[in-house]
Design an enzyme around this catalytic site. Structure first.
Site, PDB file in Angstrom:
ATOM      1  N   SER A   1       0.842  -1.189   0.000  1.00 16.72           N
ATOM      2  CA  SER A   1       0.000   0.000   0.000  1.00 16.72           C
ATOM      3  C   SER A   1       0.878   1.241   0.000  1.00 16.72           C
ATOM      4  O   SER A   1       1.650   1.470   0.930  1.00 16.72           O
ATOM      5  CB  SER A   1      -0.894   0.007   1.245  1.00 16.72           C
ATOM      6  OG  SER A   1      -1.365   1.320   1.452  1.00 16.72           O
TER       7      SER A   1
ATOM      8  N   HIS B   1      -1.163  -1.305  -4.329  1.00 19.26           N
ATOM      9  CA  HIS B   1      -2.417  -0.913  -3.674  1.00 19.26           C
ATOM     10  C   HIS B   1      -2.415   0.602  -3.458  1.00 19.26           C
ATOM     11  O   HIS B   1      -1.500   1.156  -2.859  1.00 19.26           O
ATOM     12  CB  HIS B   1      -2.548  -1.648  -2.339  1.00 19.26           C
ATOM     13  CG  HIS B   1      -3.846  -1.393  -1.638  1.00 19.26           C
ATOM     14  ND1 HIS B   1      -4.997  -2.092  -1.928  1.00 19.26           N
ATOM     15  CD2 HIS B   1      -4.173  -0.511  -0.667  1.00 19.26           C
ATOM     16  CE1 HIS B   1      -5.978  -1.654  -1.150  1.00 19.26           C
ATOM     17  NE2 HIS B   1      -5.509  -0.687  -0.372  1.00 19.26           N
TER      18      HIS B   1
ATOM     19  N   ASP C   1      -4.427   3.891  -2.112  1.00 23.02           N
ATOM     20  CA  ASP C   1      -5.469   4.336  -1.183  1.00 23.02           C
ATOM     21  C   ASP C   1      -5.902   5.757  -1.486  1.00 23.02           C
ATOM     22  O   ASP C   1      -5.157   6.707  -1.261  1.00 23.02           O
ATOM     23  CB  ASP C   1      -4.948   4.254   0.253  1.00 23.02           C
ATOM     24  CG  ASP C   1      -4.861   2.820   0.729  1.00 23.02           C
ATOM     25  OD1 ASP C   1      -5.890   2.111   0.627  1.00 23.02           O
ATOM     26  OD2 ASP C   1      -3.786   2.411   1.184  1.00 23.02           O
TER      27      ASP C   1
ATOM     28  N   MET D   1      -8.397   8.730  -0.525  1.00 20.04           N
ATOM     29  CA  MET D   1      -9.216   9.173   0.612  1.00 20.04           C
ATOM     30  C   MET D   1      -9.684  10.601   0.387  1.00 20.04           C
ATOM     31  O   MET D   1      -8.919  11.434  -0.098  1.00 20.04           O
ATOM     32  CB  MET D   1      -8.377   9.127   1.897  1.00 20.04           C
ATOM     33  CG  MET D   1      -7.762   7.781   2.181  1.00 20.04           C
ATOM     34  SD  MET D   1      -6.969   7.797   3.792  1.00 20.04           S
ATOM     35  CE  MET D   1      -6.178   6.171   3.746  1.00 20.04           C
TER      36      MET D   1
ATOM     37  N   HIS E   1      -8.163   1.496  -4.213  1.00 20.52           N
ATOM     38  CA  HIS E   1      -9.089   1.366  -3.083  1.00 20.52           C
ATOM     39  C   HIS E   1      -9.688   2.742  -2.810  1.00 20.52           C
ATOM     40  O   HIS E   1      -9.009   3.618  -2.279  1.00 20.52           O
ATOM     41  CB  HIS E   1      -8.282   0.834  -1.873  1.00 20.52           C
ATOM     42  CG  HIS E   1      -9.073   0.694  -0.618  1.00 20.52           C
ATOM     43  ND1 HIS E   1      -8.467   0.474   0.609  1.00 20.52           N
ATOM     44  CD2 HIS E   1     -10.398   0.722  -0.379  1.00 20.52           C
ATOM     45  CE1 HIS E   1      -9.399   0.377   1.542  1.00 20.52           C
ATOM     46  NE2 HIS E   1     -10.578   0.532   0.975  1.00 20.52           N
TER      47      HIS E   1
ATOM     48  N   MET F   1     -11.691   5.113  -0.846  1.00 20.78           N
ATOM     49  CA  MET F   1     -12.331   5.415   0.448  1.00 20.78           C
ATOM     50  C   MET F   1     -12.937   6.803   0.336  1.00 20.78           C
ATOM     51  O   MET F   1     -12.495   7.770   0.956  1.00 20.78           O
ATOM     52  CB  MET F   1     -11.276   5.349   1.563  1.00 20.78           C
ATOM     53  CG  MET F   1     -10.936   3.912   1.930  1.00 20.78           C
ATOM     54  SD  MET F   1      -9.407   3.806   2.857  1.00 20.78           S
ATOM     55  CE  MET F   1      -8.260   3.799   1.488  1.00 20.78           C
TER      56      MET F   1
ATOM     57  N   MET G   1     -11.571  -4.901   5.361  1.00 17.96           N
ATOM     58  CA  MET G   1     -10.761  -3.972   6.152  1.00 17.96           C
ATOM     59  C   MET G   1     -10.530  -4.581   7.540  1.00 17.96           C
ATOM     60  O   MET G   1     -11.476  -4.904   8.249  1.00 17.96           O
ATOM     61  CB  MET G   1     -11.484  -2.626   6.319  1.00 17.96           C
ATOM     62  CG  MET G   1     -11.506  -1.741   5.093  1.00 17.96           C
ATOM     63  SD  MET G   1      -9.900  -1.431   4.324  1.00 17.96           S
ATOM     64  CE  MET G   1      -8.963  -0.714   5.670  1.00 17.96           C
TER      65      MET G   1
ATOM     66  N   ASP H   1      -6.787  -5.836   4.331  1.00 20.29           N
ATOM     67  CA  ASP H   1      -6.102  -4.543   4.342  1.00 20.29           C
ATOM     68  C   ASP H   1      -6.116  -3.947   5.749  1.00 20.29           C
ATOM     69  O   ASP H   1      -7.178  -3.629   6.279  1.00 20.29           O
ATOM     70  CB  ASP H   1      -6.847  -3.619   3.362  1.00 20.29           C
ATOM     71  CG  ASP H   1      -6.159  -2.291   3.148  1.00 20.29           C
ATOM     72  OD1 ASP H   1      -5.054  -2.076   3.681  1.00 20.29           O
ATOM     73  OD2 ASP H   1      -6.752  -1.451   2.437  1.00 20.29           O
TER      74      ASP H   1
HETATM   75  C1  DX5 Z   1      -6.025   2.161   5.464  1.00 18.81           C
HETATM   76  C2  DX5 Z   1      -5.576   1.735   4.104  1.00 18.81           C
HETATM   77  C3  DX5 Z   1      -4.520   0.728   4.087  1.00 18.81           C
HETATM   78  C4  DX5 Z   1      -3.258   1.123   4.814  1.00 18.81           C
HETATM   79  C5  DX5 Z   1      -2.688  -0.111   5.447  1.00 18.81           C
HETATM   80  O1  DX5 Z   1      -7.202   2.881   5.367  1.00 18.81           O
HETATM   81  O2  DX5 Z   1      -6.651   1.220   3.353  1.00 18.81           O
HETATM   82  O3  DX5 Z   1      -4.225   0.267   2.776  1.00 18.81           O
HETATM   83  O4  DX5 Z   1      -2.293   1.698   3.996  1.00 18.81           O
HETATM   84  O5  DX5 Z   1      -1.585   0.257   6.201  1.00 18.81           O
HETATM   85  P1  DX5 Z   1      -0.860  -0.764   7.174  1.00 18.81           P
HETATM   86  O6  DX5 Z   1      -0.456  -1.938   6.366  1.00 18.81           O
HETATM   87  O7  DX5 Z   1       0.284   0.041   7.690  1.00 18.81           O
HETATM   88  O8  DX5 Z   1      -1.868  -1.113   8.236  1.00 18.81           O
HETATM   89 ZN    ZN Z   2      -6.300   0.218   1.348  1.00 18.08          ZN
END
Ligand code: DX5
Ligand code: ZN
Length: 208
Positions: free
Chosen positions: A7, A32, A34, A36, A63, A65, A134, A168
């Site tokens: 990620s 991956h 993310d 947001m 992903h 969010m 999650m 994740d």
């Molecule tokens: C959190 C993200 C994850 C995050 C995971 O909302 O969706 O992808 O980067 O990070 P680690 O592996 O550090 O928990």
């Molecule tokens: Zn993620």
């Protein structure tokens, strides 16, 4: 075989393509990404313009969010997404969003937050290429793994779901092994891989 998806939330955004090249060289299978919006989750990252500038041979696992993800599907498709995953909790018309992603010809995923019952996805299982469980509250890297994610993975496999099951949040060597045993096929890891002294060793340790 299990796939490993670093990620980039834990990458250095000032040298994003170098960091992605380093995890590709370390044996990663997917990147991956993310996204947001500061509404669906209490944090902000970036949008499709940044994704467009990512240069890698690895598939892009996006992903989202974000609220109203349907507004942005075409932007991420054009930016090169291979998988787009939306949140169950953000989609009043989940079937419509799933349809939009599939019509675009890419892989479609749906994610559930830790507090959402996995049974909510039962009506959609046949239409999904990927389910993202999650195992932390979405928004930040570096949190601890929530073990109820394992029961969700097992439930999906018991139901006969044959698509990708991705996990994740808080994934490391120990929790990654539990996810593999439960039936996960993709492990997403941010801080564990990007924070490792030896990223290749970290990726290998997740494969078990
Ligand atoms: C959190 C993200 C994850 C995050 C995971 O909302 O969706 O992808 O980067 O990070 P680690 O592996 O550090 O928990
Ligand atoms: Zn993620």
């Amino acid at each position: 075989m299990i796939k490993i998806a670093p990620s980039i939330l834990s990458a250095d955004f000032g040298r994003l393509n170098e960091d992605i090249a380093s995890v590709a060289a370390a044996g990663a299978d997917l990147v991956h990404i993310d996204v947001m919006d500061g509404h669906f989750v209490p944090n902000l990252t970036f949008g499709a313009t940044v994704v467009k500038d990512i240069k890698t041979e690895l598939p892009l696992d996006v992903h989202l969010m974000i609220e109203n993800p349907e507004k942005y599907i075409s932007d991420f498709v054009e930016a090169g997404a291979d998988f787009i995953t939306v949140h169950f909790e953000a989609c009043p018309d989940l079937r419509g969003v799933v349809e939009d992603i599939k019509v675009a010809g890419i892989e479609c995923g749906v994610s559930v937050k830790p507090g959402t019952a996995i049974e909510e996805l039962e009506p959609y299982l046949e239409d999904l290429d990927l389910i993202l469980i999650m195992s932390v509250e979405p928004g930040f890297g570096g949190q601890s793994f929530i073990p109820s994610a394992l029961d969700k993975i097992k439930w999906l496999r018991d139901e006969g779901f044959e698509g990708e099951i991705s996990v994740d949040g808080g994934v490391n060597q120990e929790t990654g092994a539990l996810c593999r045993e439960a039936g996960a096929s993709i492990l997403v890891a941010g801080s564990y891989i990007f924070g490792a002294e030896d990223r290749e060793e970290a990726v290998e340790s997740l494969r078990g």
